[in-house]
Every structure is written in structure tokens, then in C-alpha cells.
Design an enzyme around this catalytic site. Structure first.
Site: not given
Length: 355
Positions: A155-157, A159, A251
Site C-alpha cells: 500500500g502507499c502508506y 511503502t 504522501e
């Protein structure tokens, strides 16, 4: 298709091409020297051209979008899957074994099926594939990704968070049982579907925490921290709170860590510099430089900064990525490059966009 770079282009499909991650994958793959996009699925947009769905991608000769039922799997060597969790595992289970899969959904990230069922509200129905899946945090799993047929992109978070924490945890420089993660993401991280909290009047000119102490990326972070710390996943709990920021993409995570005995922020910086030396997409900033989302927008880059905390024995590690690129489609392409024996940076060389 042999895993070598040849004059014959890799035929790629994108499942869920009408979503933001699908659009970003199309944008990046259009300029990939070794890839041809031959299949785009989008059930609600089936029958429409790419230009109708995403006008900025019109004029490139991309195929029209089709339903999954009408997909010709013989036309692809690899698929990028941007479908919702649950749907992904059902479709991937039906694909020919000759097709490689780079999954951008959550279905194969969690190794424990009980943890998956707890956080995603249903039993995993493709356990054999789950055992085969390789976690696709490229910088930490590069060798495994090369030999994989199915890669589960983080997931982006996770990563951003895991790039910032795993080298420190593995080296024993920080306490893996005392991690506080303050995370912020642009609105595209919530997807393209219509939701009240992402309407302009709801998300604009404000900052909102969400899924407080209940975000699905928390167990993914805990899984990897535990593995690199040599602990059981059940023994690791992180304090993780995400926030919605009124911007399209980007992010940033601020990780509050407790230093191991006699360790300093300088030791953390030294570990990062050694671990990420030569990495094409990870940059450790000079002392005092503060990571910003403006530094990575539109790129596959991750920037990291390390700071002493005012509280003795603690430090701050800050990382910034573009949630749609390094946090999703860019990392997926990075993994695909490894899976096919291509240059890891192929199709991902673009510099950040500023302003």
C-alpha cells in the site's frame, strides 16, 4: 515470454484501468520502451475509449476499455491489477499460469489469511496464490521479485513507512515495539469513486484524520516490521494515524522512533546512506533538509530525512513519496521490470514535477 530485454515488446494489461492507479499506470507505460498496452478493463466504463474516460491520455492509440468477461488473456504477458480487494483474488485465480501478475490491490499483501479476514471482512479464497505471492517493496525484496510470477505491491502508506523504518529495525537501531507514524496523503489515495468526504467542499481547505487506530495498512506495516525485527507479527503494534490533505497527490510520513541504547540520529542517517547507496529511487537528504511532497510529485522517488527529537533517546524519520507513483503504479512497473529482466528504471526516469 523469456525474462530478457528483447526487441519484442512485453504485452501488458491493466485491470481496473478507469481508476487513478490505472490511469497512472497507463501514463507511465505509454513511454516504456519495452511495453505495449494491449488490454484495458473497466467494467463500468466498458466499451468506452481511453479518451472518454481520461481525456489527457487520448490520442495515443490505446485500446478501448472492455469488461473482464470480454478480456483476451492470450493477448497479455503481464497484468497490472488495480481492482478492489476481494475481486482481485477471484480474477487472478482464473488467469493462465503463463501470465505474470503485478497486483496493486490489498489481496495478497498479508501473509496470514486470518489477518486478511479480520481487516478486509471476508475469507481469502485464493490461498494457494497467497503462498506464491512476493511482497513487492522493491528495495527490500528485489531478489524475490525477480523470480516471482505474482507480486503484491505494498500500500502507499506502508511503502513510505517501511522504506523509512525497515533498515533501522533490521539493524537494531530502533525499538520495533515503540513506533509512532503520523501519515498524510493527497485525496487521490481515496480512489476515484464518489465519496462524500472527498468532495471538494468536504476535503478542501481542511485537514482530516481518518480510520483512527483502524486503518487497514497498519497490519501490513506490523507484518513487515515484525519480520525484519525477528519477531512474531502478533507481538508488534504500531501507532498509525493517516490524514487526508487537500491536494491531489503526494504522501508524507513522520515516524517517531525510540533509539536503541547508545544510538543516535547520526547512526540512523549512516545506516540509510549505506543501505540505500546506489538505489535509483531512494534519496537520503543532507542533514537538516526536510522532505516535502513537492520534491517527488509525479516521480517514482522517495526522499528521507533524519532528525534528533527534543526528547532524549528519540528521533524523527520523515519520508515523502508520490502516492500514485512510488506508492502504487510506479512501484508496480519497477517490479515488472525486475520480473522481465529489464532495467529497473525503465519507464520511470521522469524527474519530479514542480511547481
Amino acid at each position: 515470454m523469456t525474462a530478457t530485454a528483447t526487441s519484442k515488446k512485453i504485452k501488458a494489461g491493466i485491470l481496473g484501468a478507469s481508476g487513478y492507479t490505472g490511469a497512472e499506470a497507463m501514463r507511465l507505460l505509454l513511454r516504456h520502451p519495452s511495453v505495449e498496452l494491449t488490454l484495458l478493463t473497466a467494467d463500468r466504463k466498458a466499451g468506452q475509449s481511453v479518451e472518454e474516460v481520461y481525456p489527457h491520455l487520448g490520442g495515443y492509440g490505446l485500446p478501448d476499455m472492455v469488461s473482464v468477461e470480454d478480456a483476451d488473456w492470450n493477448s497479455v504477458d503481464v497484468v497490472f491489477c488495480g481492482l478492489p480487494h476481494g475481486t482481485t483474488q477471484e480474477i487472478i485465480a482464473t488467469l493462465p499460469k503463463t501470465v505474470k501478475v503485478v497486483d496493486m490491490s490489498a489481496d495478497f499483501r498479508l501473509r496470514d489469511p486470518k489477518t486478511y479476514a479480520e481487516w478486509y471482512g471476508g475469507e481469502h479464497t485464493a490461498l494457494d496464490l497467497q503462498k506464491e505471492a512476493v511482497y513487492g517493496l522493491t528495495e527490500l525484496y528485489r531478489d524475490q521479485v525477480r523470480d516471482a510470477r505474482l507480486v503484491a505491491c505494498p500500500g502507499c502508506y506502508p511503502t513510505a513507512t517501511l522504506i523509512a523504518l525497515l533498515p533501522l529495525v533490521e539493524a537494531g537501531l530502533v525499538d520495533p515495539l515503540d513506533l509512532v507514524i503520523d501519515a498524510k496523503s493527497g485525496v487521490s489515495g481515496a480512489g476515484r469513486g464518489l465519496k462524500q468526504n472527498t468532495l471538494f467542499c468536504e476535503a478542501g481547505e481542511g485537514l482530516s484524520p481518518y480510520a483512527v487506530a483502524s486503518h487497514r495498512h497498519a497490519p501490513e506495516i506490523e507484518q513487515e516490521v515484525a519480520k525484519f525485527a525477528g519477531l512474531a507479527a502478533a507481538d508488534v503494534r504500531v501507532n498509525f494515524v493517516p490524514h487526508l490533505v487537500p491536494m491531489s497527490r503526494g504522501e508524507l510520513v513522520t515516524c517517531h522512533v525510540r533509539l536503541s541504547e547508545r544510538k543516535t540520529a547520526a547512526d540512523l542517517r549512516s545506516e540509510f546512506e549505506n543501505r540505500y547507496q546506489g538505489e535509483p529511487f531512494v534519496r537520503v537528504l543532507s542533514a537538516g533538509a526536510i522532505p516535502q511532497t513537492q520534491m517527488v510529485r509525479g516521480s517514482n522517488n522517495c526522499v528521507i530525512g533524519v532528525f534528533e527529537d527534543r526528547i532524549p533517546g528519540r528521533a524523527l524519520v520523515i519520508a515523502a513519496i508520490d502516492n500514485l507513483v512510488k506508492g502504487s503504479s510506479g512501484q508496480a512497473i519497477q517490479n515488472m521490470n525486475l520480473m522481465f529482466g529489464l532495467e529497473e528504471t525503465a519507464g520511470l526516469e521522469q524527474a519530479p514535477l514542480f511547481p
